[in-house]
Scaffold this motif. Sequence first.
Motif, PDB file in Angstrom:
ATOM      1  N   ASN A 120       0.808  -1.232   0.000  1.00  0.00           N
ATOM      2  CA  ASN A 120       0.000   0.000   0.000  1.00  0.00           C
ATOM      3  C   ASN A 120       0.836   1.275   0.000  1.00  0.00           C
ATOM      4  O   ASN A 120       0.295   2.371   0.146  1.00  0.00           O
ATOM      5  N   ASP A 121       2.165   1.131  -0.141  1.00  0.00           N
ATOM      6  CA  ASP A 121       3.062   2.289  -0.216  1.00  0.00           C
ATOM      7  C   ASP A 121       2.926   3.223   0.979  1.00  0.00           C
ATOM      8  O   ASP A 121       2.861   4.448   0.832  1.00  0.00           O
ATOM      9  N   LYS A 122       2.919   2.630   2.159  1.00  0.00           N
ATOM     10  CA  LYS A 122       2.879   3.413   3.393  1.00  0.00           C
ATOM     11  C   LYS A 122       3.999   2.964   4.329  1.00  0.00           C
ATOM     12  O   LYS A 122       4.527   1.866   4.197  1.00  0.00           O
ATOM     13  N   ILE A 123       4.340   3.838   5.257  1.00  0.00           N
ATOM     14  CA  ILE A 123       5.238   3.484   6.346  1.00  0.00           C
ATOM     15  C   ILE A 123       4.413   3.429   7.624  1.00  0.00           C
ATOM     16  O   ILE A 123       3.691   4.373   7.949  1.00  0.00           O
ATOM     17  N   THR A 124       4.529   2.307   8.327  1.00  0.00           N
ATOM     18  CA  THR A 124       3.849   2.152   9.608  1.00  0.00           C
ATOM     19  C   THR A 124       4.842   2.452  10.723  1.00  0.00           C
ATOM     20  O   THR A 124       5.958   1.923  10.720  1.00  0.00           O
ATOM     21  N   VAL A 125       4.432   3.286  11.671  1.00  0.00           N
ATOM     22  CA  VAL A 125       5.288   3.655  12.795  1.00  0.00           C
ATOM     23  C   VAL A 125       4.793   2.924  14.038  1.00  0.00           C
ATOM     24  O   VAL A 125       3.632   3.053  14.430  1.00  0.00           O
ATOM     25  N   ILE A 158       2.440   6.800   7.547  1.00  0.00           N
ATOM     26  CA  ILE A 158       2.844   7.885   6.652  1.00  0.00           C
ATOM     27  C   ILE A 158       2.600   7.393   5.229  1.00  0.00           C
ATOM     28  O   ILE A 158       3.039   6.305   4.855  1.00  0.00           O
ATOM     29  N   SER A 159       1.923   8.176   4.421  1.00  0.00           N
ATOM     30  CA  SER A 159       1.544   7.730   3.079  1.00  0.00           C
ATOM     31  C   SER A 159       2.123   8.657   2.012  1.00  0.00           C
ATOM     32  O   SER A 159       2.765   9.664   2.314  1.00  0.00           O
ATOM     33  N   GLY A 160       1.869   8.296   0.746  1.00  0.00           N
ATOM     34  CA  GLY A 160       2.283   9.132  -0.374  1.00  0.00           C
ATOM     35  C   GLY A 160       3.490   8.646  -1.132  1.00  0.00           C
ATOM     36  O   GLY A 160       4.055   9.384  -1.948  1.00  0.00           O
ATOM     37  N   ALA A 201      12.016  10.445  -1.402  1.00  0.00           N
ATOM     38  CA  ALA A 201      11.037  11.256  -0.672  1.00  0.00           C
ATOM     39  C   ALA A 201      11.636  11.680   0.658  1.00  0.00           C
ATOM     40  O   ALA A 201      12.267  10.879   1.358  1.00  0.00           O
ATOM     41  N   VAL A 202      11.441  12.947   1.004  1.00  0.00           N
ATOM     42  CA  VAL A 202      11.911  13.496   2.280  1.00  0.00           C
ATOM     43  C   VAL A 202      10.700  13.718   3.167  1.00  0.00           C
ATOM     44  O   VAL A 202       9.778  14.461   2.811  1.00  0.00           O
ATOM     45  N   VAL A 203      10.698  13.059   4.327  1.00  0.00           N
ATOM     46  CA  VAL A 203       9.537  13.099   5.227  1.00  0.00           C
ATOM     47  C   VAL A 203       9.881  13.887   6.487  1.00  0.00           C
ATOM     48  O   VAL A 203      10.904  13.626   7.135  1.00  0.00           O
ATOM     49  N   ASP A 204       9.034  14.858   6.823  1.00  0.00           N
ATOM     50  CA  ASP A 204       9.103  15.522   8.120  1.00  0.00           C
ATOM     51  C   ASP A 204       8.355  14.630   9.110  1.00  0.00           C
ATOM     52  O   ASP A 204       7.127  14.519   9.054  1.00  0.00           O
ATOM     53  N   ILE A 205       9.099  13.964  10.005  1.00  0.00           N
ATOM     54  CA  ILE A 205       8.489  12.964  10.876  1.00  0.00           C
ATOM     55  C   ILE A 205       7.472  13.556  11.856  1.00  0.00           C
ATOM     56  O   ILE A 205       6.388  12.980  12.039  1.00  0.00           O
ATOM     57  N   PRO A 206       7.743  14.703  12.497  1.00  0.00           N
ATOM     58  CA  PRO A 206       6.728  15.236  13.424  1.00  0.00           C
ATOM     59  C   PRO A 206       5.360  15.457  12.780  1.00  0.00           C
ATOM     60  O   PRO A 206       4.323  15.207  13.408  1.00  0.00           O
ATOM     61  N   SER A 207       5.354  15.921  11.531  1.00  0.00           N
ATOM     62  CA  SER A 207       4.075  16.158  10.860  1.00  0.00           C
ATOM     63  C   SER A 207       3.592  14.941  10.076  1.00  0.00           C
ATOM     64  O   SER A 207       2.416  14.843   9.713  1.00  0.00           O
ATOM     65  N   GLY A 208       4.500  14.005   9.812  1.00  0.00           N
ATOM     66  CA  GLY A 208       4.146  12.829   9.041  1.00  0.00           C
ATOM     67  C   GLY A 208       3.880  13.121   7.577  1.00  0.00           C
ATOM     68  O   GLY A 208       3.164  12.370   6.907  1.00  0.00           O
ATOM     69  N   LYS A 209       4.484  14.199   7.057  1.00  0.00           N
ATOM     70  CA  LYS A 209       4.239  14.627   5.681  1.00  0.00           C
ATOM     71  C   LYS A 209       5.510  14.559   4.830  1.00  0.00           C
ATOM     72  O   LYS A 209       6.608  14.834   5.326  1.00  0.00           O
ATOM     73  N   ILE A 210       5.335  14.232   3.549  1.00  0.00           N
ATOM     74  CA  ILE A 210       6.434  14.341   2.588  1.00  0.00           C
ATOM     75  C   ILE A 210       6.589  15.812   2.228  1.00  0.00           C
ATOM     76  O   ILE A 210       5.656  16.438   1.738  1.00  0.00           O
ATOM     77  N   ILE A 211       7.768  16.362   2.492  1.00  0.00           N
ATOM     78  CA  ILE A 211       7.972  17.788   2.266  1.00  0.00           C
ATOM     79  C   ILE A 211       8.751  18.080   0.990  1.00  0.00           C
ATOM     80  O   ILE A 211       8.783  19.222   0.528  1.00  0.00           O
ATOM     81  N   LYS A 212       9.376  17.026   0.420  1.00  0.00           N
ATOM     82  CA  LYS A 212      10.143  17.232  -0.812  1.00  0.00           C
ATOM     83  C   LYS A 212      10.414  15.886  -1.461  1.00  0.00           C
ATOM     84  O   LYS A 212      10.516  14.868  -0.775  1.00  0.00           O
ATOM     85  N   THR A 213      10.528  15.890  -2.779  1.00  0.00           N
ATOM     86  CA  THR A 213      11.007  14.721  -3.510  1.00  0.00           C
ATOM     87  C   THR A 213      12.207  15.130  -4.346  1.00  0.00           C
ATOM     88  O   THR A 213      12.228  16.218  -4.919  1.00  0.00           O
ATOM     89  N   ILE A 214      13.213  14.254  -4.382  1.00  0.00           N
ATOM     90  CA  ILE A 214      14.474  14.550  -5.054  1.00  0.00           C
ATOM     91  C   ILE A 214      14.669  13.562  -6.205  1.00  0.00           C
ATOM     92  O   ILE A 214      14.771  12.354  -5.971  1.00  0.00           O
ATOM     93  N   PRO A 215      14.710  14.026  -7.441  1.00  0.00           N
ATOM     94  CA  PRO A 215      14.947  13.120  -8.573  1.00  0.00           C
ATOM     95  C   PRO A 215      16.331  12.483  -8.476  1.00  0.00           C
ATOM     96  O   PRO A 215      17.327  13.163  -8.213  1.00  0.00           O
ATOM     97  N   VAL A 216      16.370  11.165  -8.680  1.00  0.00           N
ATOM     98  CA  VAL A 216      17.655  10.448  -8.673  1.00  0.00           C
ATOM     99  C   VAL A 216      17.722   9.588  -9.936  1.00  0.00           C
ATOM    100  O   VAL A 216      17.177   9.958 -10.963  1.00  0.00           O
TER     101      VAL A 216
END
Length: 326
Positions: A179-184, A196-198, A225-240
């Motif tokens: 489901n493309d999520k991270i479970t904490v 955390i999803s997305g 994907a760069v995740v801000d853990i306190p908010s649980g949101k993806i704040i940036k994606t970096i092309p590689v």
Amino acid sequence: MKNKFSQSIVVLLFTIFSIHAQAQHSFDGDIKNNSLAISPNETIAIASYSDSIRVKVYNIKTGKLIRNIGGFINPRNIIFSPDGKIFYISDSGLGLLIAYDAATCKKIKTYPVGYGAFGTAINKAGNLIFINNEAANTVTVLNVTTNSVKAVITGFAQPRQGVKLNSDNSKLYVTNFANDKITVVDVATLKIDTTISGFNKIRAISITKNGNTLFAANSGSNEIAVVDIPSGKIIKTIPVGKDPYGASLSPDETILLSGNKMDNTISVVDIATLTNTNTITGFKEPRQAIVFSKNGKQVYVLNNDLSISIVSLPENKIIRQITTSK
């Protein structure tokens, strides 16, 4: 009557053997992965590929293959105990976590943890191992001091290789490929805190020491994907690069390395600017198996033939190869 009974026993045993063999040899073989573990004193490297029944042990100093450990079906992940005396290998086809003496490479203990056993993480104390099970959608918490299962946590969706503890071991981050999520997970209660999803075909993850930022490889979108853990949101994606599996953070947290399976490269991401600043070439399908040396000056990258490329940093080039030949 005796002959009929004997024939029935033979048929029964053959049926049981056939079912058992089928479960072992075709359980989740369609899922491919590799693993690399470096001993804490950086003297030996242990490498596996899920389709290989043998696990390779190398002497890092000499660059020689010193041992082939056999008996596997689908070896999935390798971790060392914090003191380096034991290493553990999970095998999804066997349904086992197997402990080996690091000095002799001899098997010392097997732990039945169920078919589908995949990614593993060990706590700082070395007494608890967390084992993803991609088939049962669970995480098993194994106490290797008491040789007992402390808990089986449910509520996941095909957790594979990606599983990490944060630096203070208070939280466990589990990737769910289905489901493309991270479970904490809260480690104190062994209960799920949040998700955390997305993500897009999530692979490897890394977490900063302060516990505020998580990096995840998205092989479906060729990004980190760069995740801000306190908010649980993806704040940036970096092309590689193409088909990124790896997301390995350097000890000083200045760079992140992504193994790009399809274009045989490693992308170098600068953490200060969150940009892809360099590309290292010369690999063979690098995946998640990327391990930094303790001083951060070198990095070990596993290739698809189970050879290891040693990269010099910050030169960003391969300086040595450890091959599978003795």
